[in-house]
Write a protein that holds these residues in place. Structure first.
Motif, PDB file in Angstrom:
ATOM      1  N   ASP A 203     -93.472  -2.927  83.444  1.00  0.00           N
ATOM      2  CA  ASP A 203     -93.747  -4.349  83.646  1.00  0.00           C
ATOM      3  C   ASP A 203     -92.444  -5.144  83.519  1.00  0.00           C
ATOM      4  O   ASP A 203     -91.861  -5.219  82.437  1.00  0.00           O
ATOM      5  N   PRO A 204     -91.965  -5.761  84.614  1.00  0.00           N
ATOM      6  CA  PRO A 204     -90.701  -6.498  84.562  1.00  0.00           C
ATOM      7  C   PRO A 204     -90.734  -7.691  83.613  1.00  0.00           C
ATOM      8  O   PRO A 204     -89.686  -8.158  83.162  1.00  0.00           O
ATOM      9  N   ARG A 205     -91.914  -8.194  83.279  1.00  0.00           N
ATOM     10  CA  ARG A 205     -91.989  -9.318  82.342  1.00  0.00           C
ATOM     11  C   ARG A 205     -91.523  -8.898  80.953  1.00  0.00           C
ATOM     12  O   ARG A 205     -91.016  -9.717  80.177  1.00  0.00           O
ATOM     13  N   TYR A 206     -91.707  -7.628  80.625  1.00  0.00           N
ATOM     14  CA  TYR A 206     -91.214  -7.112  79.348  1.00  0.00           C
ATOM     15  C   TYR A 206     -89.752  -6.718  79.466  1.00  0.00           C
ATOM     16  O   TYR A 206     -88.917  -7.090  78.638  1.00  0.00           O
ATOM     17  N   LEU A 207     -89.443  -5.944  80.491  1.00  0.00           N
ATOM     18  CA  LEU A 207     -88.090  -5.425  80.644  1.00  0.00           C
ATOM     19  C   LEU A 207     -87.076  -6.533  80.910  1.00  0.00           C
ATOM     20  O   LEU A 207     -85.886  -6.356  80.658  1.00  0.00           O
ATOM     21  N   GLY A 208     -87.534  -7.666  81.390  1.00  0.00           N
ATOM     22  CA  GLY A 208     -86.632  -8.774  81.663  1.00  0.00           C
ATOM     23  C   GLY A 208     -86.553  -9.789  80.547  1.00  0.00           C
ATOM     24  O   GLY A 208     -85.866 -10.809  80.678  1.00  0.00           O
TER      25      GLY A 208
ATOM     26  N   GLY B 269     -93.773   4.266  69.581  1.00  0.00           N
ATOM     27  CA  GLY B 269     -94.583   4.116  70.795  1.00  0.00           C
ATOM     28  C   GLY B 269     -96.038   4.022  70.359  1.00  0.00           C
ATOM     29  O   GLY B 269     -96.673   5.037  70.063  1.00  0.00           O
ATOM     30  N   SER B 270     -96.551   2.797  70.274  1.00  0.00           N
ATOM     31  CA  SER B 270     -97.895   2.584  69.738  1.00  0.00           C
ATOM     32  C   SER B 270     -98.956   2.824  70.801  1.00  0.00           C
ATOM     33  O   SER B 270     -98.673   2.880  71.998  1.00  0.00           O
ATOM     34  N   LYS B 271    -100.191   2.967  70.340  1.00  0.00           N
ATOM     35  CA  LYS B 271    -101.343   3.184  71.211  1.00  0.00           C
ATOM     36  C   LYS B 271    -101.174   4.438  72.071  1.00  0.00           C
ATOM     37  O   LYS B 271    -101.620   4.492  73.219  1.00  0.00           O
ATOM     38  N   ALA B 272    -100.524   5.451  71.506  1.00  0.00           N
ATOM     39  CA  ALA B 272    -100.244   6.676  72.257  1.00  0.00           C
ATOM     40  C   ALA B 272    -101.512   7.410  72.664  1.00  0.00           C
ATOM     41  O   ALA B 272    -101.492   8.220  73.597  1.00  0.00           O
ATOM     42  N   ASP B 273    -102.612   7.118  71.966  1.00  0.00           N
ATOM     43  CA  ASP B 273    -103.886   7.739  72.342  1.00  0.00           C
ATOM     44  C   ASP B 273    -104.362   7.255  73.709  1.00  0.00           C
ATOM     45  O   ASP B 273    -105.260   7.863  74.296  1.00  0.00           O
ATOM     46  N   LEU B 274    -103.760   6.180  74.223  1.00  0.00           N
ATOM     47  CA  LEU B 274    -104.144   5.636  75.522  1.00  0.00           C
ATOM     48  C   LEU B 274    -103.160   6.020  76.624  1.00  0.00           C
ATOM     49  O   LEU B 274    -103.352   5.637  77.776  1.00  0.00           O
ATOM     50  N   TYR B 275    -102.100   6.767  76.290  1.00  0.00           N
ATOM     51  CA  TYR B 275    -101.096   7.143  77.283  1.00  0.00           C
ATOM     52  C   TYR B 275    -101.534   8.377  78.061  1.00  0.00           C
ATOM     53  O   TYR B 275    -102.205   9.265  77.504  1.00  0.00           O
TER      54      TYR B 275
ATOM     55  N   PHE C 234     -91.784   7.002  77.519  1.00  0.00           N
ATOM     56  CA  PHE C 234     -91.352   6.436  76.241  1.00  0.00           C
ATOM     57  C   PHE C 234     -90.251   7.276  75.616  1.00  0.00           C
ATOM     58  O   PHE C 234     -89.237   6.743  75.146  1.00  0.00           O
ATOM     59  N   LEU C 235     -90.435   8.591  75.599  1.00  0.00           N
ATOM     60  CA  LEU C 235     -89.451   9.468  74.974  1.00  0.00           C
ATOM     61  C   LEU C 235     -88.110   9.383  75.689  1.00  0.00           C
ATOM     62  O   LEU C 235     -87.048   9.355  75.048  1.00  0.00           O
ATOM     63  N   ASP C 236     -88.142   9.314  77.025  1.00  0.00           N
ATOM     64  CA  ASP C 236     -86.899   9.187  77.787  1.00  0.00           C
ATOM     65  C   ASP C 236     -86.241   7.831  77.531  1.00  0.00           C
ATOM     66  O   ASP C 236     -85.017   7.742  77.372  1.00  0.00           O
ATOM     67  N   PHE C 237     -87.053   6.786  77.489  1.00  0.00           N
ATOM     68  CA  PHE C 237     -86.545   5.434  77.235  1.00  0.00           C
ATOM     69  C   PHE C 237     -85.912   5.346  75.846  1.00  0.00           C
ATOM     70  O   PHE C 237     -84.860   4.737  75.661  1.00  0.00           O
ATOM     71  N   ALA C 238     -86.566   5.968  74.868  1.00  0.00           N
ATOM     72  CA  ALA C 238     -86.107   5.864  73.476  1.00  0.00           C
ATOM     73  C   ALA C 238     -84.801   6.603  73.229  1.00  0.00           C
ATOM     74  O   ALA C 238     -84.078   6.270  72.277  1.00  0.00           O
ATOM     75  N   LYS C 239     -84.481   7.571  74.086  1.00  0.00           N
ATOM     76  CA  LYS C 239     -83.266   8.369  73.858  1.00  0.00           C
ATOM     77  C   LYS C 239     -82.017   7.506  73.795  1.00  0.00           C
ATOM     78  O   LYS C 239     -81.090   7.802  73.040  1.00  0.00           O
ATOM     79  N   GLN C 240     -81.993   6.426  74.577  1.00  0.00           N
ATOM     80  CA  GLN C 240     -80.784   5.604  74.621  1.00  0.00           C
ATOM     81  C   GLN C 240     -80.541   4.841  73.316  1.00  0.00           C
ATOM     82  O   GLN C 240     -79.453   4.336  73.077  1.00  0.00           O
ATOM     83  N   PHE C 241     -81.583   4.784  72.472  1.00  0.00           N
ATOM     84  CA  PHE C 241     -81.475   4.068  71.196  1.00  0.00           C
ATOM     85  C   PHE C 241     -81.378   5.028  70.007  1.00  0.00           C
ATOM     86  O   PHE C 241     -81.266   4.583  68.869  1.00  0.00           O
ATOM     87  N   ALA C 242     -81.423   6.330  70.281  1.00  0.00           N
ATOM     88  CA  ALA C 242     -81.590   7.312  69.206  1.00  0.00           C
ATOM     89  C   ALA C 242     -80.498   7.230  68.147  1.00  0.00           C
ATOM     90  O   ALA C 242     -80.751   7.446  66.955  1.00  0.00           O
ATOM     91  N   ALA C 243     -79.279   6.888  68.551  1.00  0.00           N
ATOM     92  CA  ALA C 243     -78.161   6.886  67.602  1.00  0.00           C
ATOM     93  C   ALA C 243     -78.352   5.872  66.484  1.00  0.00           C
ATOM     94  O   ALA C 243     -77.822   6.045  65.378  1.00  0.00           O
ATOM     95  N   SER C 244     -79.100   4.808  66.743  1.00  0.00           N
ATOM     96  CA  SER C 244     -79.259   3.749  65.732  1.00  0.00           C
ATOM     97  C   SER C 244     -80.627   3.755  65.066  1.00  0.00           C
ATOM     98  O   SER C 244     -80.954   2.834  64.326  1.00  0.00           O
ATOM     99  N   LYS C 245     -81.422   4.801  65.319  1.00  0.00           N
ATOM    100  CA  LYS C 245     -82.781   4.846  64.777  1.00  0.00           C
ATOM    101  C   LYS C 245     -82.924   5.957  63.743  1.00  0.00           C
ATOM    102  O   LYS C 245     -82.454   7.076  63.935  1.00  0.00           O
TER     103      LYS C 245
ATOM    104  N   HIS D 182     -78.879  -1.549  79.148  1.00  0.00           N
ATOM    105  CA  HIS D 182     -80.005  -0.673  78.884  1.00  0.00           C
ATOM    106  C   HIS D 182     -80.550  -0.162  80.204  1.00  0.00           C
ATOM    107  O   HIS D 182     -80.439  -0.815  81.238  1.00  0.00           O
ATOM    108  N   ASP D 183     -81.164   0.985  80.149  1.00  0.00           N
ATOM    109  CA  ASP D 183     -81.860   1.508  81.322  1.00  0.00           C
ATOM    110  C   ASP D 183     -83.181   0.790  81.429  1.00  0.00           C
ATOM    111  O   ASP D 183     -84.157   1.160  80.795  1.00  0.00           O
ATOM    112  N   HIS D 184     -83.219  -0.246  82.227  1.00  0.00           N
ATOM    113  CA  HIS D 184     -84.448  -1.024  82.363  1.00  0.00           C
ATOM    114  C   HIS D 184     -85.445  -0.351  83.277  1.00  0.00           C
ATOM    115  O   HIS D 184     -86.573  -0.796  83.409  1.00  0.00           O
ATOM    116  N   ASP D 185     -85.020   0.720  83.937  1.00  0.00           N
ATOM    117  CA  ASP D 185     -85.947   1.559  84.691  1.00  0.00           C
ATOM    118  C   ASP D 185     -86.722   0.751  85.738  1.00  0.00           C
ATOM    119  O   ASP D 185     -87.910   0.858  85.866  1.00  0.00           O
TER     120      ASP D 185
END
Length: 215
Positions: free
Chosen positions: A134-139, A155-161, A169-180, A211-214
């Protein structure tokens, strides 16, 4: 203030990310002999109703109007001070509005007059991976500010993914892994209470990297 060592966590996430469900689950498991308190905005996705006020060991304080993250918000300081004095909690959870900037809140919590009073622990950010298309979030700058500033990214509500959303989510989160300290998926509002005791890391207040806004 004579109170010392009150643990504090900021829990962020855009509207609909599931903050309230996670907080309710955490409050349901408050350790015996501890009192927890929650500071929330009066408006927005609060959802923490009067039933929790009847729970032993839980106190709720709502800050009326505006944005909890506003650096000049006198209401924030007044609400926080009242919460500390009236309830003398062992831990405070702060739930800002969905578009809040957590770094500004942590700056307020780090003020000199709170130095011996508050023990700032890790910030938690919840995000619904289904919004990564959703570009409204990514922007929205606050979306990435919340993620950048988090020590725990969930990554919340994973039961709905579906499988592709989980992998996204896992691919997106990789770019932040160093600070988490933690990157995890959560179903049904579950959050490991041990994550709340992770230390608060140093985060830059200016995020000028790409960021990789994908898109």
């Amino acid at each position: 203030m004579r109170f010392q060592g009150i643990k504090v966590n900021v829990i962020t996430g855009f509207l609909g990310a599931g903050k309230t469900t996670v907080i309710k689950n955490l409050l349901a498991g408050v350790p015996q002999l501890e009192k927890w308190a929650v500071l929330v905005n009066e408006f927005g996705e609060v959802g923490i109703d009067g039933d929790l006020l009847k729970q032993d060991g839980v106190a709720i304080k709502q800050v009326p109007g505006g944005c909890l993250c506003c650096v000049t918000s006198a209401a924030f300081s007044v609400g926080l001070n009242e919460l500390i004095k009236q309830t003398q909690p062992d831990r405070i959870i702060i739930e800002p509005t969905g578009i809040g900037h957590p770094h500004q809140i942590v700056e307020q919590l780090s003020a000199d007059h709170y130095r011996d009073v508050l023990d700032i622990r890790g910030t938690v950010c919840l995000m619904d991976a289904r919004n990564l298309s959703d570009p409204r979030y990514l922007g929205h700058p606050a979306f990435f500010d919340q993620i950048d500033d988090a020590d725990v990214l969930i990554g919340s509500k994973a039961d709905l993914y579906d499988d592709s959303q989980e992998q996204r989510f896992l691919d997106f989160a990789k770019q932040f892994a160093a600070s988490k300290s933690v990157i995890a998926l959560s179903s049904n509002g579950q959050c490991d209470p041990a994550w709340l005791d992770l230390p608060r890391a140093s985060h830059n207040s200016h995020h000028d990297h790409d960021h990789d806004h994908d898109h």
